[in-house]
Design a protein around this motif. Sequence first.
Motif, PDB file in Angstrom:
ATOM      1  N   SER A   1      45.797  51.670  36.890  1.00 25.28           N
ATOM      2  CA  SER A   1      44.800  50.604  36.827  1.00 25.28           C
ATOM      3  C   SER A   1      44.737  49.829  38.146  1.00 25.28           C
ATOM      4  CB  SER A   1      45.093  49.659  35.653  1.00 25.28           C
ATOM      5  OG  SER A   1      46.213  48.840  35.895  1.00 25.28           O
TER       6      SER A   1
ATOM      7  N   GLU B   1      41.402  49.700  40.786  1.00 21.18           N
ATOM      8  CA  GLU B   1      40.811  48.474  41.321  1.00 21.18           C
ATOM      9  C   GLU B   1      40.763  48.515  42.848  1.00 21.18           C
ATOM     10  OE1 GLU B   1      41.216  43.596  41.244  1.00 21.18           O
ATOM     11  OE2 GLU B   1      42.680  44.805  40.155  1.00 21.18           O
TER      12      GLU B   1
ATOM     13  N   VAL C   1      35.790  43.041  39.617  1.00 17.39           N
ATOM     14  CA  VAL C   1      36.391  43.824  38.529  1.00 17.39           C
ATOM     15  C   VAL C   1      36.933  42.860  37.481  1.00 17.39           C
ATOM     16  CG1 VAL C   1      38.212  45.459  37.912  1.00 17.39           C
ATOM     17  CG2 VAL C   1      36.956  45.742  40.062  1.00 17.39           C
ATOM     18  N   ASN C   2      36.614  43.112  36.210  1.00 15.87           N
ATOM     19  CA  ASN C   2      37.081  42.203  35.164  1.00 15.87           C
ATOM     20  C   ASN C   2      38.546  42.454  34.817  1.00 15.87           C
ATOM     21  OD1 ASN C   2      36.752  44.641  33.761  1.00 15.87           O
ATOM     22  ND2 ASN C   2      35.987  43.662  31.913  1.00 15.87           N
ATOM     23  N   SER C   3      39.126  41.526  34.076  1.00 20.29           N
ATOM     24  CA  SER C   3      40.562  41.595  33.790  1.00 20.29           C
ATOM     25  C   SER C   3      40.926  42.686  32.789  1.00 20.29           C
ATOM     26  CB  SER C   3      41.050  40.239  33.259  1.00 20.29           C
ATOM     27  OG  SER C   3      40.451  39.924  32.012  1.00 20.29           O
TER      28      SER C   3
ATOM     29  N   ARG D   1      43.131  45.956  33.911  1.00 26.52           N
ATOM     30  CA  ARG D   1      44.458  45.955  34.462  1.00 26.52           C
ATOM     31  C   ARG D   1      45.579  45.871  33.433  1.00 26.52           C
ATOM     32  NH1 ARG D   1      45.443  44.482  39.344  1.00 26.52           N
ATOM     33  NH2 ARG D   1      47.458  45.374  38.738  1.00 26.52           N
TER      34      ARG D   1
ATOM     35  N   HIS E   1      45.414  41.896  31.025  1.00 26.73           N
ATOM     36  CA  HIS E   1      44.678  40.705  31.459  1.00 26.73           C
ATOM     37  C   HIS E   1      45.517  39.850  32.412  1.00 26.73           C
ATOM     38  CE1 HIS E   1      41.173  41.180  28.865  1.00 26.73           C
ATOM     39  NE2 HIS E   1      41.964  41.379  27.836  1.00 26.73           N
TER      40      HIS E   1
ATOM     41  N   GLY F   1      42.728  41.158  38.030  1.00 25.80           N
ATOM     42  CA  GLY F   1      41.284  41.259  38.151  1.00 25.80           C
ATOM     43  C   GLY F   1      40.719  39.963  38.690  1.00 25.80           C
ATOM     44  N   ASP F   2      39.392  39.875  38.724  1.00 17.72           N
ATOM     45  CA  ASP F   2      38.739  38.747  39.381  1.00 17.72           C
ATOM     46  C   ASP F   2      38.315  37.637  38.434  1.00 17.72           C
ATOM     47  OD1 ASP F   2      38.836  39.911  42.009  1.00 17.72           O
ATOM     48  OD2 ASP F   2      37.303  41.323  41.317  1.00 17.72           O
TER      49      ASP F   2
END
Length: 454
Positions: free
Chosen positions: A208, A212, A224-226, A229, A237, A246-247
């Motif tokens: 993961s 990313e 990239v969302n949580s 990951r 998350h 993530g962001d």
Amino acid sequence: MPLMYGAQSEGRRDDETMRRFRHDRFGQFIHWGLYSIPAGSWNGVTYDYAAEFLPQSAGIGPARWAGLVDDFAAPEFDPEAWASLAADLGARYVTVTAKHHDGFCLWPSSLTDFTVAATPRGRDVIGELVHAYTARGIAVHLYYSVLDWHHPDWRYAISSSQDEEAFDRYLSYAGEQLRELATRYPNVRGFWFDGTWDESVKANGRWSWEIECMLKRLIPGAIVNSRLRADEHGARHRDSNGALMGDYFSGFERRLPDPWDRTVTAEDWEACVTIPQNSWGYHAGAEVARTHKHPLELLEQLVQAVSLGGNLLLNFGPRGDGSFAPFEKDVVHTLGAWLETNGACIYGCGPADGWDYPGWGYYTADAETGAVYAVVTRIPVSGAIALQLPERTRVRNATAVATGRPVPFAVRDDRTVRFEVDRASVIPLAFALEVEQRDDTAEQPEVNPDLAGI
């Protein structure tokens, strides 16, 4: 604890792309695929659970499900019309399902035959949508499910060396598909991951993290969302130290934080919500239709999200022919009309520091100018709205956001002003407040407690 695959940065990401995402606040979610054709029914039986989970609900094997590719003609699909609908809605970005849990790809992936290229539709749906939405100034994010019911190497858990070998092949496949998406559509703004909750994925935190990194190399600035990951200990998350991976946090699904929970303002987040209660793909069942949310309920959810520093991603499930259902068009009309005249309190806004949750609605504030907005969503029976002001704050003027007209108010005491609003209003009322800091340095006269409140 030391982590190799945990959070890769501290604090909020603050580059131009992320600031734009934060400014947008409102996005359209699109769930469309083979599941849109049966729309929740199979062999004469309607399953009231989510339409996109029909293969699981009805026990449909991958081979039988794959037979739907012959029916995916979508004669009403018009990417320009979809983008126009999103613009009318007031959405500033879209997240569209490139591949959902059934493994069907809406782009002609070179890595599998289970794609739109094998259907009567034939054309590159993702490519057409990216072009149409981008031309309208609407940023595009691509949804990708790591979970894949169609692929023979998918595993829910790893319990043997054979499972491990198979799942390694699957992760290689998924990684190459994501590389393909980033290469084919380099102007997308982000990737939205799903289907990462199984033990097999959580045990592959390194994968993961590498995904990313790869996506951000291929598309500098990609968001990239949580949900993608996991760290090396299987935390999702947030890593095992509690730091966001993530962001932005994307764990709010069909729910929002409590309206008074200011702790969520410490990080960027996005909530995704549906119009029916529990279906993302189009569901034609009468029972599901009874759960449709009122457009004004969805509008209030948008205001609530912004008041807490979050984005709202509102889902639409086009029908199998590529058209939108009337109830979705009703939502577009209601939200779009309100945002056209009141969007100043949504776009570019976030929490209003020091303004506590008032009960009758929400406060938002412009992130650049600090302008404060009061959005009334629940009018008291008296029609009186009391604003509890932060300390040393005075309201100089108030105007209706929709019209720009002055709004009279009365000062009740040092911390309270009062508005009289139209009790007959059925739509949220938004007011722009011009405020200033009071100078409380001067000595205040002593108050006779016997006269207080008179």
